[in-house]
Design a protein around this motif. Structure first.
Motif, PDB file in Angstrom:
ATOM      1  N   GLN A  81      37.686  80.653  41.666  1.00 26.74           N
ATOM      2  CA  GLN A  81      39.148  80.566  41.747  1.00 26.74           C
ATOM      3  C   GLN A  81      39.575  79.330  42.532  1.00 26.74           C
ATOM      4  O   GLN A  81      40.583  78.684  42.204  1.00 26.74           O
ATOM      5  CB  GLN A  81      39.726  81.818  42.384  1.00 26.74           C
ATOM      6  CG  GLN A  81      41.257  81.863  42.290  1.00 26.74           C
ATOM      7  CD  GLN A  81      41.856  82.974  43.111  1.00 26.74           C
ATOM      8  OE1 GLN A  81      41.426  83.232  44.231  1.00 26.74           O
ATOM      9  NE2 GLN A  81      42.855  83.646  42.561  1.00 26.74           N
ATOM     10  N   ALA A  82      38.812  78.987  43.582  1.00 31.53           N
ATOM     11  CA  ALA A  82      39.130  77.787  44.359  1.00 31.53           C
ATOM     12  C   ALA A  82      38.917  76.513  43.544  1.00 31.53           C
ATOM     13  O   ALA A  82      39.673  75.536  43.667  1.00 31.53           O
ATOM     14  CB  ALA A  82      38.280  77.745  45.628  1.00 31.53           C
ATOM     15  N   LEU A  83      37.901  76.523  42.688  1.00 25.77           N
ATOM     16  CA  LEU A  83      37.624  75.360  41.843  1.00 25.77           C
ATOM     17  C   LEU A  83      38.612  75.243  40.687  1.00 25.77           C
ATOM     18  O   LEU A  83      38.987  74.147  40.275  1.00 25.77           O
ATOM     19  CB  LEU A  83      36.197  75.440  41.292  1.00 25.77           C
ATOM     20  CG  LEU A  83      35.059  75.154  42.275  1.00 25.77           C
ATOM     21  CD1 LEU A  83      33.723  75.606  41.713  1.00 25.77           C
ATOM     22  CD2 LEU A  83      35.012  73.668  42.623  1.00 25.77           C
ATOM     23  N   PHE A  84      39.023  76.393  40.130  1.00 25.14           N
ATOM     24  CA  PHE A  84      39.916  76.417  38.969  1.00 25.14           C
ATOM     25  C   PHE A  84      41.103  77.344  39.260  1.00 25.14           C
ATOM     26  O   PHE A  84      41.212  78.434  38.681  1.00 25.14           O
ATOM     27  CB  PHE A  84      39.155  76.896  37.726  1.00 25.14           C
ATOM     28  CG  PHE A  84      37.850  76.177  37.501  1.00 25.14           C
ATOM     29  CD1 PHE A  84      37.828  74.878  37.012  1.00 25.14           C
ATOM     30  CD2 PHE A  84      36.636  76.800  37.792  1.00 25.14           C
ATOM     31  CE1 PHE A  84      36.618  74.217  36.813  1.00 25.14           C
ATOM     32  CE2 PHE A  84      35.427  76.143  37.591  1.00 25.14           C
ATOM     33  CZ  PHE A  84      35.428  74.844  37.097  1.00 25.14           C
ATOM     34  N   PRO A  85      42.003  76.939  40.159  1.00 23.86           N
ATOM     35  CA  PRO A  85      43.034  77.853  40.662  1.00 23.86           C
ATOM     36  C   PRO A  85      44.047  78.321  39.641  1.00 23.86           C
ATOM     37  O   PRO A  85      44.658  79.374  39.808  1.00 23.86           O
ATOM     38  CB  PRO A  85      43.711  77.021  41.766  1.00 23.86           C
ATOM     39  CG  PRO A  85      43.413  75.597  41.422  1.00 23.86           C
ATOM     40  CD  PRO A  85      42.073  75.611  40.778  1.00 23.86           C
ATOM     41  N   TYR A 104      35.821  65.000  54.584  1.00 20.34           N
ATOM     42  CA  TYR A 104      34.866  64.115  53.903  1.00 20.34           C
ATOM     43  C   TYR A 104      35.248  63.767  52.467  1.00 20.34           C
ATOM     44  O   TYR A 104      34.525  63.029  51.811  1.00 20.34           O
ATOM     45  CB  TYR A 104      33.476  64.771  53.887  1.00 20.34           C
ATOM     46  CG  TYR A 104      32.936  65.031  55.267  1.00 20.34           C
ATOM     47  CD1 TYR A 104      32.553  63.976  56.098  1.00 20.34           C
ATOM     48  CD2 TYR A 104      32.828  66.325  55.760  1.00 20.34           C
ATOM     49  CE1 TYR A 104      32.063  64.219  57.377  1.00 20.34           C
ATOM     50  CE2 TYR A 104      32.341  66.577  57.045  1.00 20.34           C
ATOM     51  CZ  TYR A 104      31.965  65.519  57.840  1.00 20.34           C
ATOM     52  OH  TYR A 104      31.487  65.755  59.102  1.00 20.34           O
ATOM     53  N   GLY A 105      36.339  64.338  51.980  1.00 21.32           N
ATOM     54  CA  GLY A 105      36.779  63.989  50.636  1.00 21.32           C
ATOM     55  C   GLY A 105      36.567  65.111  49.627  1.00 21.32           C
ATOM     56  O   GLY A 105      35.815  66.064  49.862  1.00 21.32           O
ATOM     57  N   THR A 106      37.217  64.979  48.488  1.00 19.30           N
ATOM     58  CA  THR A 106      37.214  66.018  47.459  1.00 19.30           C
ATOM     59  C   THR A 106      35.816  66.293  46.914  1.00 19.30           C
ATOM     60  O   THR A 106      35.463  67.441  46.635  1.00 19.30           O
ATOM     61  CB  THR A 106      38.141  65.612  46.296  1.00 19.30           C
ATOM     62  OG1 THR A 106      39.459  65.364  46.811  1.00 19.30           O
ATOM     63  CG2 THR A 106      38.212  66.702  45.244  1.00 19.30           C
ATOM     64  N   THR A 107      35.012  65.250  46.774  1.00 20.18           N
ATOM     65  CA  THR A 107      33.674  65.432  46.196  1.00 20.18           C
ATOM     66  C   THR A 107      32.833  66.371  47.056  1.00 20.18           C
ATOM     67  O   THR A 107      32.170  67.282  46.539  1.00 20.18           O
ATOM     68  CB  THR A 107      32.959  64.076  46.056  1.00 20.18           C
ATOM     69  OG1 THR A 107      33.732  63.225  45.202  1.00 20.18           O
ATOM     70  CG2 THR A 107      31.564  64.265  45.463  1.00 20.18           C
ATOM     71  N   THR A 108      32.866  66.169  48.374  1.00 16.18           N
ATOM     72  CA  THR A 108      32.081  67.030  49.274  1.00 16.18           C
ATOM     73  C   THR A 108      32.604  68.460  49.244  1.00 16.18           C
ATOM     74  O   THR A 108      31.825  69.418  49.205  1.00 16.18           O
ATOM     75  CB  THR A 108      32.123  66.475  50.709  1.00 16.18           C
ATOM     76  OG1 THR A 108      31.521  65.185  50.726  1.00 16.18           O
ATOM     77  CG2 THR A 108      31.372  67.392  51.668  1.00 16.18           C
ATOM     78  N   GLY A 109      33.933  68.627  49.268  1.00 11.37           N
ATOM     79  CA  GLY A 109      34.507  69.968  49.208  1.00 11.37           C
ATOM     80  C   GLY A 109      34.153  70.685  47.926  1.00 11.37           C
ATOM     81  O   GLY A 109      33.804  71.879  47.931  1.00 11.37           O
ATOM     82  N   THR A 110      34.199  69.971  46.812  1.00 12.67           N
ATOM     83  CA  THR A 110      33.858  70.565  45.514  1.00 12.67           C
ATOM     84  C   THR A 110      32.384  70.920  45.449  1.00 12.67           C
ATOM     85  O   THR A 110      32.004  71.995  44.960  1.00 12.67           O
ATOM     86  CB  THR A 110      34.213  69.590  44.376  1.00 12.67           C
ATOM     87  OG1 THR A 110      35.622  69.311  44.413  1.00 12.67           O
ATOM     88  CG2 THR A 110      33.844  70.178  43.026  1.00 12.67           C
ATOM     89  N   LEU A 111      31.535  70.003  45.939  1.00 12.90           N
ATOM     90  CA  LEU A 111      30.096  70.270  45.939  1.00 12.90           C
ATOM     91  C   LEU A 111      29.783  71.523  46.753  1.00 12.90           C
ATOM     92  O   LEU A 111      28.955  72.354  46.350  1.00 12.90           O
ATOM     93  CB  LEU A 111      29.353  69.069  46.522  1.00 12.90           C
ATOM     94  CG  LEU A 111      27.818  69.133  46.498  1.00 12.90           C
ATOM     95  CD1 LEU A 111      27.310  69.177  45.067  1.00 12.90           C
ATOM     96  CD2 LEU A 111      27.224  67.931  47.230  1.00 12.90           C
ATOM     97  N   PHE A 112      30.468  71.696  47.885  1.00 11.24           N
ATOM     98  CA  PHE A 112      30.238  72.888  48.692  1.00 11.24           C
ATOM     99  C   PHE A 112      30.627  74.155  47.925  1.00 11.24           C
ATOM    100  O   PHE A 112      29.911  75.161  47.981  1.00 11.24           O
ATOM    101  CB  PHE A 112      31.032  72.819  49.994  1.00 11.24           C
ATOM    102  CG  PHE A 112      31.022  74.125  50.747  1.00 11.24           C
ATOM    103  CD1 PHE A 112      29.875  74.539  51.404  1.00 11.24           C
ATOM    104  CD2 PHE A 112      32.126  74.956  50.744  1.00 11.24           C
ATOM    105  CE1 PHE A 112      29.842  75.765  52.061  1.00 11.24           C
ATOM    106  CE2 PHE A 112      32.104  76.170  51.401  1.00 11.24           C
ATOM    107  CZ  PHE A 112      30.957  76.578  52.064  1.00 11.24           C
ATOM    108  N   LEU A 113      31.740  74.134  47.223  1.00 14.70           N
ATOM    109  CA  LEU A 113      32.153  75.318  46.458  1.00 14.70           C
ATOM    110  C   LEU A 113      31.154  75.644  45.350  1.00 14.70           C
ATOM    111  O   LEU A 113      30.921  76.815  45.042  1.00 14.70           O
ATOM    112  CB  LEU A 113      33.549  75.105  45.865  1.00 14.70           C
ATOM    113  CG  LEU A 113      34.705  75.091  46.884  1.00 14.70           C
ATOM    114  CD1 LEU A 113      36.015  74.724  46.197  1.00 14.70           C
ATOM    115  CD2 LEU A 113      34.833  76.441  47.585  1.00 14.70           C
ATOM    116  N   VAL A 114      30.549  74.615  44.759  1.00  8.85           N
ATOM    117  CA  VAL A 114      29.502  74.849  43.759  1.00  8.85           C
ATOM    118  C   VAL A 114      28.307  75.544  44.410  1.00  8.85           C
ATOM    119  O   VAL A 114      27.734  76.496  43.863  1.00  8.85           O
ATOM    120  CB  VAL A 114      29.077  73.524  43.096  1.00  8.85           C
ATOM    121  CG1 VAL A 114      27.837  73.730  42.219  1.00  8.85           C
ATOM    122  CG2 VAL A 114      30.222  72.959  42.258  1.00  8.85           C
ATOM    123  N   GLY A 115      27.927  75.078  45.609  1.00  6.24           N
ATOM    124  CA  GLY A 115      26.835  75.733  46.336  1.00  6.24           C
ATOM    125  C   GLY A 115      27.195  77.149  46.743  1.00  6.24           C
ATOM    126  O   GLY A 115      26.345  78.048  46.706  1.00  6.24           O
TER     127      GLY A 115
END
Length: 440
Positions: A127-131, A291-302
């Motif tokens: 949900q956080a990735l695809f709100p 750290y930017g959107t890429t790091t936040g997104t990568l964390f949500l994937v993990g």
């Protein structure tokens, strides 16, 4: 690591030579990765993050001790399966009917509540990735159905491969985050010294961190996955021990990496995380800002990989245990290790019935408040399971039920006794903390 049995005898049964030992090799690794992935869910990551945010690196040693405790428990489960050719539930049943009743009640209530929790945990990062796609409840239902279909139609070999891929995602993400926050290695090494923070309830919080490092019913499922892999006799003992150590080395990497994040990102900035899985969504926002959107997104994937591996791991492993439980109740007496290795258990109606129980009834809880009394019972049963596991393994592996050469040595007895005492203390605390005055 030293042999946790404390035995130095060669492989073999009492009455003659045993199965030929298999060479310990990395290419056999599998069940250990599965148990590591299943045992380390979102809740473990949150607990470690909060420990790091509250105490910095002070409790790093407790996370390491937690991994050592789980190595001993999982090794004992695998050793029972391989040395006896019997499953763990078969061993429990030999201790008396009380174990049957405990497991039956535990499996029904725990499965109902855990099913909802696992689906919700897997849904949060999606949900956080695809709100704007759909509500949390429907993401949860989708995750539950995907897990059901995947486990229903695939045998252990495919299940293991998918789990290894998801563990790879978790590993890359957590290690990347640990390097990204630039840990203070001097403080980290100092955190390996066994020091308890000088704060209220610090001893119980420390014990909770030790006990929470991947400690669930999936430890008991490890022996079932060992058999499902095709390891059915004591000739696989060395392989199993290497596999088990890899499992908790992997767990240790996850936990230490998240403690680094908690210590550097949260503790230094005096940021408090929310409890529960929502804390990980909050951390994703913090990483995104820092750290930017890429790091936040990568964390949500993990985060999704950690939650979904726990979901499908429980869907598979506990369903195997439940199928074995019902087979034992029906009086089946066939060689159970061979039965698991053949894959017939995964195609049985009992395995699939429990899969359905984990998936559909819990969906009700996604749309309403969790029933208060049921949650208290769930908490009590969950608290009781780990001391039950540790103490029954002590009983089984020191008795004539286990071939003499594979019974516990002094080291294994010491580790299992320490684990039993640890989880007994945590169980008493959790039961004591329940709001009993509101229950009646």
């Amino acid at each position: 690591m030293a042999d946790t049995t404390g035995n130095t005898q060669d492989l073999g049964a009492k009455d003659g030579p045993g199965p030929q030992p298999r060479r310990s090799s990395w290419r056999y690794i599998g069940p250990g990765i599965v148990v590591a992935a299943t045992g380390v869910g979102a809740g473990d990551l949150v607990a470690t993050l909060i420990a790091g945010s509250n105490f910095g690196y002070t409790l790093l040693w407790a996370a390491v001790v937690g991994c050592l405790v789980k190595i001993s428990l999982a090794e004992a489960c695998g050793r029972w399966h391989l040395s006896t050719g019997r499953t763990l539930f078969d061993g429990w049943a030999s201790l008396g009917s009380w174990t049957t009743w405990f497991f039956a009640v535990y499996a029904v209530i725990w499965g109902f509540v855990y099913g909802a929790a696992a689906m919700s945990s897997s849904a949060l990062p999606l949900q956080a990735l695809f709100p704007s796609v759909m509500d949390l409840e429907y993401w949860g239902i989708a995750c539950g159905l995907v897990g059901l279909v995947f486990v229903w139609f695939n045998k252990y070999a495919v299940f293991e491969k998918v789990m290894i891929v998801l563990v790879g995602v978790m590993f890359v993400v957590t290690v990347y985050l640990a390097f990204r926050v630039t840990p203070n290695l001097g403080d980290a090494f100092a955190g390996l010294l066994p020091v308890v923070p000088d704060e209220k309830d610090s001893i119980l919080n420390t014990l909770g961190l030790i006990g929470g490092v991947g400690g669930t019913i999936t430890l008991a499922a490890y022996g079932y996955w060992v058999n499902a892999k095709g390891w059915t006799n004591s000739g696989w003992m060395k392989v199993m021990r290497l596999d088990n150590r890899v499992a908790y080395l992997t767990t240790g990497v996850f936990v230490v990496a998240m403690l680094f994040v908690g210590a550097e990102l949260l503790h230094s900035a005096n940021i408090a995380l929310s409890g529960g899985d929502q804390g990980l969504v909050q951390l994703g926002d913090i990483l995104d800002d820092r750290y930017g959107t890429t790091t936040g997104t990568l964390f949500l994937v993990g985060f999704f990989a950690a939650s979904f591996t726990s979901l499908i791991g429980v869907w598979h492993g506990v369903s195997l245990m439940f199928a074995d439980f019902l087979a034992r109740r029906r009086g089946e007496r066939q060689a159970r290790a061979d039965e698991l290795a053949s894959g017939r258990r995964e195609r049985s109606w009992t395995f699939r019935a429990y899969l359905l129980w984990l998936t559909f009834p819990p969906m009700i809880l996604l749309f309403q408040d969790e029933p208060f009394r049921l949650i208290i019972i769930y908490g009590v049963l969950g608290a009781a399971f780990m001391p039950f596991l540790a103490l029954t393994l002590l009983w089984l592996l020191n008795s004539s039920r286990t071939p003499r050469e594979w019974r516990n040595g002094h080291l294994s007895n010491g580790m299992l006794a320490a684990a039993g005492l640890l989880f007994l203390v945590l169980a008493v605390k959790q039961i004591w903390d329940q709001p009993w005055s509101e229950f009646f």
